[in-house]
Design an enzyme around this catalytic site. Structure first.
Site, PDB file in Angstrom:
ATOM      1  N   LYS A 131       0.771  -1.265   0.082  1.00  0.00           N
ATOM      2  CA  LYS A 131       0.064  -0.018   0.037  1.00  0.00           C
ATOM      3  C   LYS A 131       0.824   1.333   0.010  1.00  0.00           C
ATOM      4  O   LYS A 131       2.037   1.339  -0.254  1.00  0.00           O
ATOM      5  CB  LYS A 131      -1.073   0.043   1.310  1.00  0.00           C
ATOM      6  CG  LYS A 131      -2.048  -1.389   1.032  1.00  0.00           C
ATOM      7  CD  LYS A 131      -2.581  -1.467   0.054  1.00  0.00           C
ATOM      8  CE  LYS A 131      -3.758  -2.480  -0.232  1.00  0.00           C
ATOM      9  NZ  LYS A 131      -3.295  -3.808   0.173  1.00  0.00           N
TER      10      LYS A 131
HETATM   11  C1  LIG Z   1      -9.339  -2.167  -1.531  1.00  0.00           C
HETATM   12  C2  LIG Z   1      -8.750  -3.072  -0.548  1.00  0.00           C
HETATM   13  N1  LIG Z   1      -9.432  -3.364   0.433  1.00  0.00           N
HETATM   14  C3  LIG Z   1      -9.134  -4.058   1.606  1.00  0.00           C
HETATM   15  C4  LIG Z   1      -7.926  -4.713   1.303  1.00  0.00           C
HETATM   16  C5  LIG Z   1      -7.394  -5.435   2.411  1.00  0.00           C
HETATM   17  O1  LIG Z   1      -6.453  -5.229   2.936  1.00  0.00           O
HETATM   18  P1  LIG Z   1      -5.190  -5.896   4.268  1.00  0.00           P
HETATM   19  O2  LIG Z   1      -4.192  -6.824   3.327  1.00  0.00           O
HETATM   20  O3  LIG Z   1      -4.583  -4.948   4.800  1.00  0.00           O
HETATM   21  O4  LIG Z   1      -6.216  -7.065   4.856  1.00  0.00           O
HETATM   22  C6  LIG Z   1      -7.006  -4.461   0.232  1.00  0.00           C
HETATM   23  C7  LIG Z   1      -5.772  -5.258   0.113  1.00  0.00           C
HETATM   24  O5  LIG Z   1      -5.103  -5.377  -0.944  1.00  0.00           O
HETATM   25  C8  LIG Z   1      -7.668  -3.666  -0.667  1.00  0.00           C
HETATM   26  O6  LIG Z   1      -6.825  -3.269  -1.905  1.00  0.00           O
END
Ligand SMILES: Cc1ncc(COP(=O)(O)O)c(C=O)c1O
Length: 441
Positions: free
Chosen positions: A220
């Site tokens: 991210k």
């Molecule tokens: C749009 C979106 N929402 C939620 C997530 C979930 O994030 P995490 O990997 O921190 O659980 C991601 C991860 O790629 C994402 O791109």
């Protein structure tokens, strides 16, 4: 008085004094951590000598609560609240858990629906189902984010929340989305996982809807390897999210108090962030503006050098000033030209990717979410689907979001590296121009 006299009756205490608790985490653990960083071999040796040679070290707790040192997780929450501009912020161990805690804080459960876009990482939708509710998959517009017009048409008596996703670094059309949501009195959960630090019309993403959810996983904008945050201005939602995120430990103003009002106590899970991620997240949040400046410089240099051409267009960015600039998305006239351009650009050394290819599974595109399209369940109770009469369930199909498929099959995505030098940016733009000059005559 004999030694046998009980201390409670005035006799001597059996235990006069105990030493401090043994340090559970020591210097070997710190060395493992340091070793994750690529210091020069010379410096590594020096660091190793200092760390392993110090016998006076007392290790950290790495647990955010009851920590004798100020918690880095708490500091990261404060820094994130200040960055995003919300009164409250809760750290979690991922954005997936942040989304569940946010939905649960809003009371999402069996029989409810949550509107999500057909183009997002699967987590936005999966967490709706994991909360026992029904994900309603809605089309995107030319920003590749939720289309406000499509949202309005998808609202039913069951809609409990709307979850726009600020996809690939840019803000969704938040003014129109909030208009629709406010008109119907439906709370908005902004999934800002991919756009930490971005904004819309001067407001940081994650501060516009009722709640914002962030991912700090390694891929991210601002990162701590794993991790997430929830932001909100609403004390009640914060309290409920916090309780869900920590089993039922409920750190409300008073941890062991009876509930102040209905809905304050319930059984949750454990989504706590550890001090390890807290420390990294804190440093990243402090560097956020500098990180964004790197992305923005590289993206604008590349974009400015791409020659305008008939048949080439860029993704619409609802507020360009709020773009985190982690990704440049271009559309070509049709999937065939897009495929050719992709191969040719890759051959030029341009680190570009396509989006939709019917032969490649991709968890960002709803057509591959068979867990939802085929209404799969984890248990025999049939939830979440059994929570709604069968004739009232959404009609899922692979062609339910035609615009998403149309745009994605013509899209080229260039992930920006914030450390690109100007020379590297110019070389990338040159590679793109070279190919498009040949293909789009
Ligand atoms: C749009 C979106 N929402 C939620 C997530 C979930 O994030 P995490 O990997 O921190 O659980 C991601 C991860 O790629 C994402 O791109």
């Amino acid at each position: 008085m004999s030694n046998d006299t009980l201390a409670i009756e005035g006799g001597p205490k059996a235990v006069e004094q105990l030493g401090p608790f043994a340090t559970k985490i020591g210097k070997e653990e710190l060395w493992e951590l340091i070793d994750l960083w690529d210091f020069s071999e010379d410096n590594k040796e020096k660091l190793k000598e200092i760390i392993l040679g110090d016998d006076h070290v007392r290790g950290p707790h790495l647990f955010r609560y009851y920590n004798p040192k100020p918690s880095r997780v708490a500091a990261a929450e404060q820094a994130m609240a200040a960055l995003i501009g919300t009164k409250y912020c809760l750290a979690t161990n991922s954005c997936t858990s942040a989304l569940v805690a946010a939905y649960r804080a809003l009371g999402v459960g069996t029989g409810d629906e949550v509107i999500v876009p057909g183009y997002t990482f699967f987590a936005t939708a999966a967490t709706v189902a994991a909360s026992n509710a029904i994900p309603v998959i809605v089309d995107v517009d030319d920003s590749l984010c939720l289309d406000p017009v499509a949202i309005e048409k998808a609202i039913t008596k069951r809609t409990k929340a709307i979850a726009p996703v600020h996809m690939r670094g840019i803000p969704a059309q938040m003014d129109a989305i909030m208009d629709v949501a406010n008109k119907k009195g439906i709370p908005v959960v902004e999934d800002a996982a991919q756009s930490g630090g971005g904004s819309f019309q001067g407001k940081r993403l994650g501060s516009i809807g009722a709640m914002g959810c962030f991912s700090f996983d390694f891929y991210k904008v601002i990162v701590s390897g794993e991790g997430g945050f929830i932001t909100t201005n609403d004390e009640w939602l914060y309290t409920r999210a916090q309780s869900w995120h920590d089993t039922a430990a409920c750190w409300r103003p008073d941890r062991y108090a009876h509930e102040r009002r209905d809905g304050e106590l319930f059984c949750g899970e454990n989504y706590r962030m550890s001090e390890l991620e807290g420390a990294v997240a804190l440093a990243q949040i402090r560097k956020c503006e500098q990180i964004l400046a790197g992305y923005r410089h590289a993206k604008s240099r590349i974009k400015a050098a791409i020659e305008p051409r008939l048949g080439l267009s860029f993704r619409r960015i609802p507020d360009p000033a709020g773009d985190t600039a982690v990704c440049l998305v271009m559309f070509l006239p049709n999937p065939e030209v897009t495929k050719k351009a992709l191969e040719a650009m890759k051959a030029e050394g341009v680190p570009i990717g396509g989006v939709y290819d019917s032969t490649v599974r991709d968890w960002h595109i709803y057509t591959y979410w068979e867990h939802i399209l085929e209404k799969k369940c984890v248990a025999e109770d049939g939830l979440p689907w059994s929570g709604v009469p069968p004739n009232e369930l959404p009609k899922y199909s692979k062609d339910m979001c035609p615009r998403a498929m149309e745009y994605l099959s013509r899209a080229l995505m260039l992930d920006i590296n914030r450390n690109y030098t100007d020379t590297e940016c110019d070389a990338i733009a040159l590679g793109i121009n070279k190919v498009l000059r040949t293909l789009l005559k």
